[in-house]
Design a protein around this motif. Structure first.
Motif, PDB file in Angstrom:
ATOM      1  N   UNK A  20       0.850  -1.189   0.000  1.00 50.01           N
ATOM      2  CA  UNK A  20       0.000   0.000   0.000  1.00 50.01           C
ATOM      3  C   UNK A  20       0.888   1.243   0.000  1.00 50.01           C
ATOM      4  N   UNK A  21       1.490   1.583  -1.154  1.00 48.96           N
ATOM      5  CA  UNK A  21       2.478   2.667  -1.195  1.00 48.96           C
ATOM      6  C   UNK A  21       1.914   4.056  -0.968  1.00 48.96           C
ATOM      7  N   UNK A  22       0.574   4.181  -0.948  1.00 52.58           N
ATOM      8  CA  UNK A  22      -0.041   5.461  -0.601  1.00 52.58           C
ATOM      9  C   UNK A  22      -0.787   5.384   0.732  1.00 52.58           C
ATOM     10  N   UNK A  23      -0.576   4.280   1.458  1.00 50.23           N
ATOM     11  CA  UNK A  23      -1.159   4.146   2.790  1.00 50.23           C
ATOM     12  C   UNK A  23      -2.674   4.114   2.819  1.00 50.23           C
ATOM     13  N   UNK A  24      -3.304   3.547   1.785  1.00 51.28           N
ATOM     14  CA  UNK A  24      -4.760   3.659   1.620  1.00 51.28           C
ATOM     15  C   UNK A  24      -5.540   3.197   2.846  1.00 51.28           C
ATOM     16  N   UNK A  25      -5.192   2.066   3.411  1.00 52.65           N
ATOM     17  CA  UNK A  25      -5.950   1.524   4.539  1.00 52.65           C
ATOM     18  C   UNK A  25      -5.306   1.786   5.899  1.00 52.65           C
ATOM     19  N   UNK A  26      -4.388   2.726   5.941  1.00 59.76           N
ATOM     20  CA  UNK A  26      -3.680   3.007   7.196  1.00 59.76           C
ATOM     21  C   UNK A  26      -4.618   3.593   8.243  1.00 59.76           C
ATOM     22  N   UNK A  36       6.588   1.690  11.680  1.00 57.85           N
ATOM     23  CA  UNK A  36       5.963   1.196  10.444  1.00 57.85           C
ATOM     24  C   UNK A  36       4.528   1.682  10.262  1.00 57.85           C
ATOM     25  N   UNK A  37       3.736   1.646  11.341  1.00 58.03           N
ATOM     26  CA  UNK A  37       2.351   2.115  11.245  1.00 58.03           C
ATOM     27  C   UNK A  37       2.289   3.621  11.026  1.00 58.03           C
ATOM     28  N   UNK A  38       3.179   4.346  11.669  1.00 54.55           N
ATOM     29  CA  UNK A  38       3.215   5.792  11.491  1.00 54.55           C
ATOM     30  C   UNK A  38       3.612   6.158  10.058  1.00 54.55           C
ATOM     31  N   UNK A  39       4.548   5.422   9.490  1.00 60.55           N
ATOM     32  CA  UNK A  39       4.934   5.695   8.098  1.00 60.55           C
ATOM     33  C   UNK A  39       3.734   5.566   7.171  1.00 60.55           C
ATOM     34  N   UNK A  40       2.958   4.493   7.374  1.00 58.45           N
ATOM     35  CA  UNK A  40       1.801   4.265   6.513  1.00 58.45           C
ATOM     36  C   UNK A  40       0.762   5.369   6.689  1.00 58.45           C
TER      37      UNK A  40
END
Length: 318
Positions: A20-26, A36-40
């Motif tokens: 998910x390179x744009x963090x869609x479901x973050x 890792x979660x913050x990056x997303x």
């Protein structure tokens, strides 16, 4: 008949990946130390913010110059602060405690930029470094070659990046350890092995010092000779294109952190290299004279430029 370029047999290092390179479901993590979660989540917010800014840019290409900042070449349109405002509002809505360094919040000139960076780096662990319109001269002259650049750092180390080119419909994104992408497709730097195969880009401001750097650099690169030299007018786009393998290398003698932060992570995650142009030290947010490349050609190009007399802009005239 021209010989075909030599190609590397394999990347210099394995590239990270991100489904998910744009963090869609973050979602925002309960623990802010969960990097890792913050990056997303940062990718999601940066992408959303860039899309909001891009809508404004598309509607107002060719906007009139409102004023100049550091000099007659440092342009400001009414659109720059409008785009920055929508980006900052989106960031603060999700991350109210994060630092935000936007170009339009800082007075013109290198000294003001350096002071603003030092101040905010010391005040915040998380820092958003934003250029709302990178390539303002292109933008106000109706040339569709400008971009939104958003880099996010934690304790000075880049974690996430988005460069949005609204006119090409391209969103470049990267996260630390997660690779680099354009519109969900993973990208990698070019495979040129020598500077003779390189397409090199640079930037130019109409000052005596910048003219000296440009002329010396072109002479040094022509002496190699590189395949071609270009100037596109947007640091963000040139860095994104190095990451995507469209360009081999990009150098410039004086840039601000908001010009380079996002692009630096893109280049690194695409397998390239970005350093101080003069010293060769690894890039940091404080680096103003930069060289970004595919890695294989880096030292050959850097040494040619330095031996040819190219140096940090502040050192001209000494």
């Amino acid at each position: 008949r021209r010989a075909a370029p030599r190609r590397a047999s394999a990347p210099a290092r394995a590239l990270g990946s991100n489904p998910e390179p744009m963090g869609h479901n973050a979602v925002l993590p309960d623990d802010p130390s969960d990097l890792p979660a913050m990056r997303q989540m940062c990718l999601k917010v940066a992408t959303d913010a860039a899309k909001l800014g891009a809508t404004i840019m598309l509607e107002k290409l060719g906007a009139d110059v409102v004023k100049t900042k550091a000099n007659a070449r440092d342009l400001l349109t009414e659109v720059d602060p409008e785009v920055q405002a929508v980006i900052e509002a989106r960031v603060r809505d999700v991350f109210p405690d994060h630092g935000f360094l936007g170009e339009e919040s800082v007075a013109g000139g290198a000294a003001a930029s350096e002071r603003a960076l030092e101040t905010i780096v010391n005040e915040h662990d998380w820092l958003w470094v934003v250029d709302p319109i990178d390539g303002t001269t292109n933008f106000c002259h109706s040339m569709p070659l400008s971009a939104i650049s958003i880099g996010v750092a934690f304790k000075g180390e880049l974690q996430a990046a988005v460069i949005m080119d609204p006119f090409a419909g391209e969103i470049f994104s990267a996260s630390k350890g997660g690779g680099a992408y354009v519109n969900f497709k993973q990208i990698a730097v070019g495979e040129e092995l020598s500077a003779t195969e390189a397409v090199v880009v640079t930037g130019y401001g109409a000052t005596d010092e910048s003219a000296d750097a440009m002329i010396l650099g072109m002479r040094a690169l022509t002496a190699i000779p590189v395949r071609s030299i270009r100037m596109l007018g947007s640091a963000a786009i040139m860095l994104a294109w190095v990451a995507a393998g469209r360009l081999t290398a990009y150098y410039e003698c004086d840039l601000n952190s908001w010009d380079t932060a996002a692009g630096a992570l893109l280049v690194a995650e695409a397998g390239g290299r970005m350093t101080d142009l003069v010293t060769g030290e690894p890039y940091s947010l404080r680096t103003r004279a930069i060289l970004a490349s595919n890695g294989s050609t880096h030292e050959e190009i850097r040494e040619a430029l330095v031996k040819g007399g190219v140096k940090a802009l502040k050192d001209y005239g000494e």
